[in-house]
Design an enzyme around this catalytic site. Structure first.
Site, PDB file in Angstrom:
ATOM      1  N   GLU A 249      30.396  44.418  36.882  1.00  0.00           N
ATOM      2  CA  GLU A 249      31.489  45.011  36.435  1.00  0.00           C
ATOM      3  C   GLU A 249      31.246  45.978  35.184  1.00  0.00           C
ATOM      4  O   GLU A 249      30.532  45.601  34.155  1.00  0.00           O
ATOM      5  CB  GLU A 249      32.612  43.910  36.205  1.00  0.00           C
TER       6      GLU A 249
ATOM      7  N   LYS B 248      40.474  48.598  40.911  1.00  0.00           N
ATOM      8  CA  LYS B 248      41.035  47.060  41.149  1.00  0.00           C
ATOM      9  C   LYS B 248      42.438  46.966  41.194  1.00  0.00           C
ATOM     10  O   LYS B 248      43.142  47.743  40.562  1.00  0.00           O
ATOM     11  CB  LYS B 248      40.566  46.592  39.803  1.00  0.00           C
TER      12      LYS B 248
ATOM     13  N   CYS C 283      35.987  40.769  39.320  1.00  0.00           N
ATOM     14  CA  CYS C 283      36.258  39.843  38.426  1.00  0.00           C
ATOM     15  C   CYS C 283      37.294  38.929  38.751  1.00  0.00           C
ATOM     16  O   CYS C 283      37.636  38.106  39.644  1.00  0.00           O
ATOM     17  CB  CYS C 283      36.624  40.523  37.022  1.00  0.00           C
TER      18      CYS C 283
END
Length: 583
Positions: free
Chosen positions: A314, A395, A453
């Site tokens: 990430e 995301k 994540c």
């Protein structure tokens, strides 16, 4: 675009409609109920004469048992405690008659649960850690408060056997809100118990939560009846069957795993774990230093192992490289030379015209050089895939307040409450399930997806990627914020559930660890230890079939919500009898 009112965000679908109404109704009903049972003068004296610390003890025990039952370090395996963690609380609940007293006790239970299991969040941000525990604990009391209502209206056993439906229905509704912190879904406590949770490919993690609450209910009811001198053979048989059924299902799954068809093959994936401490990142490295490190590590692993796909973690690329044409061209050239695809975390900047942001300018930043508005996204890029330029996933599930303030599009002042771990306080929120495609050197066309994540805790999100064609899963994360706490291990454990639910293998790449490969049965078959600078290569299975859960990810919780509504209706609209009936 006119600004939508805050309340409109809570009504994006049936579940979002139920959430605010239910929450408001719960506290309104409890206020009415508590009028008939005012709190005594002595500090929250419990029925049966107990007062002070002793009346709190069963609730505190339940909080500790819940907390330590969640995954922590690999050598600590206490997940079986979740099977009975609620029993002290449920047994003591028979003696509680004051709503205010009961609320305080269950809130302390959930505070202790959260503090024990996710205290490590405070290592990254003390305020964020406190907020996560305090707010989540408040929301987590709701199913137990509904249980209390049913105890008051229909009696203890009616409420007890209603609790599994109330619990799972609420977990699901809560996780669908922007404000939710769904890390502590009860079923996550069993993430490492592979021989018992293979049925998650049918029910998802919701079925594991449902099973756990039922086991606690059986134990609490057996304890209650045994204390009254009544036999409990039915409870013993039921508990035995509840253990035997998942074990039997898992035995069948494991035996059939090797012979199971539907796999179009495998690809070779390399994980690059750079081991850059995020707290020291910009004190030790420049952006150029970071890129040189990734290029050097990737050159070595590519020349040694010839992977089809390389994963960087990430925000590995420390700037919006799509907007830096020279840097992106250089990355693309290196990827071509490596003869493989590269999937990397990166910030991504998207520009908008004034017409596109009118009325919502507060959601965007302004670039005076380009005279345009823009948003920054926590994103991943696939370089070397199909088509021109990179394939981008932005995301969609953002950490409340750490990445974006919930509902700030409806109440701009909420944006002032956001705090930043990576230099950006309010990330843009993505909206597309991006399936990334690339072709291997041998000519095979591969389809995958990427979760970033925190997104790995959302079962429906991952199922959405698989239902759209992902043949295997990738996860990139940066858990270095949490030092050597058990947070990174807990995060990695939850990823195993996503593999079992969808019967997909996963390549998990973490900045400081734990990077690993997980098979479709939730078993880790290769990993890099945390806080080591290393790379790892392994074969990852590709599959095309869909599990029952992947096809119907919300079936069980929706049924639980429906059952909960009927049970609550039966509790509120009583057909007669005394309010405090016990049976």
């Amino acid at each position: 675009m006119p600004r939508a009112p805050l309340w409109s965000s809570l009504f994006r679908g049936p579940s979002e409609c139920v959430f605010p109404l239910a929450l408001s109704a719960v506290f309104a009903i409890f206020h009415a109920v508590s009028v008939d049972h005012p709190i005594p003068k002595y500090m929250m004296r419990a029925a049966g004469g107990r007062s002070g610390f002793r009346s709190f003890l069963p609730f505190l025990v339940s909080g500790i048992l819940l907390g330590i039952s969640f995954p922590s370090y690999p050598f600590v395996r206490l997940e079986l405690l979740a099977w009975i963690a609620l029993v002290p609380l449920l047994a003591a609940s028979r003696r509680e008659y004051s709503f205010r007293g009961f609320f305080l006790r269950v809130y302390l239970t959930m505070l202790l649960f959260g503090a024990v299991s996710v205290w490590w969040i405070s290592l990254a941000t003390l305020g964020g850690g406190l907020l996560a525990v305090v707010a989540h604990s408040l929301f987590s009391t709701v199913p137990l408060l509904l249980f209390f209502l049913l105890v008051k209206r229909r009696g203890y056993r009616f409420a007890l056997f209603s609790l599994p439906f109330l619990w799972v229905g609420w977990e699901w509704l809560y996780m669908r809100q922007d404000l939710s912190f769904g890390w502590l879904v009860l079923g996550n406590s069993q993430a490492l118990l592979n021989p018992m949770i293979q049925y998650a490919d049918v029910t998802g993690v919701w079925g594991v939560s449902f099973w756990l609450v039922w086991m606690n209910v059986l134990a609490a009811d057996a304890w209650d009846r045994f204390g009254k001198g009544r036999p409990v053979p039915v409870h013993a048989v039921a508990a035995a069957l509840m253990v035997a059924a998942p074990l039997g299902y898992s035995w069948r799954v494991f035996n059939a795993a090797d012979a199971d068809g539907g796999s179009p093959g495998s690809i070779r994936v390399a994980l690059v774990q750079p081991n850059i401490d995020p707290l020291k990142k910009w004190k030790t490295y420049s952006g150029a230093d970071i890129m040189r490190l990734y290029y050097r590590m990737t050159e070595r692993v590519v020349s040694r192992s010839g992977p089809d796909l390389v994963l960087w973690p990430e925000t590995a690329i420390p700037f919006p490289i799509r907007n830096e044409k020279a840097h992106y061209r250089y990355l693309e050239e290196r990827t071509k030379r490596w003869e493989c695809a590269l999937l990397s975390g990166s910030s991504d900047r998207v520009y908008y015209t004034e017409e596109e942001v009118v009325g919502e300018e507060f959601l965007y930043s302004y670039d005076p050089d380009r005279l345009r508005y823009y948003q920054s996204f926590n994103a991943s890029l696939l370089v070397g895939g199909e088509g021109e330029g990179p394939q981008v996933y932005r995301k969609m599930k953002l950490v409340p307040f750490a990445e974006r303030a919930p509902y700030m599009e409806h109440a701009p002042w909420l944006g002032n409450l956001a705090f930043s771990l990576a230099g950006i306080g309010s990330w843009g929120r993505g909206s597309d399930f991006t399936i990334m495609e690339f072709t291997t050197a041998s000519g095979e066309r591969v389809r995958t997806s990427n979760a970033i994540c925190y997104e790995s805790i959302f079962p429906g999100l991952v199922a959405g990627f698989v239902s759209r064609g992902a043949e295997f899963l990738t996860l990139i994360t940066n858990d270095g914020w949490y030092a050597k706490s058990y947070g990174p291990y807990q995060h990695a454990a939850i990823a195993r559930l996503r593999c079992i639910e969808n019967r997909r293998s996963m390549a998990r790449c973490a900045n400081t660890g734990v990077s690993m490969f997980i098979d479709r049965l939730g078993r880790v078959y290769a990993e890099i230890p945390w806080w080591e600078r290393r790379s790892l290569v392994a074969e990852v299975e590709r599959r095309s079939g869909l599990t029952f859960y992947t096809r119907y990810p919300d079936l069980l919780p929706v049924v639980a919500c429906g059952a909960s509504a009927l049970l609550l209706l039966a509790g509120v609209i009583r057909s007669g009898g005394r309010r405090d009936r016990k049976f």
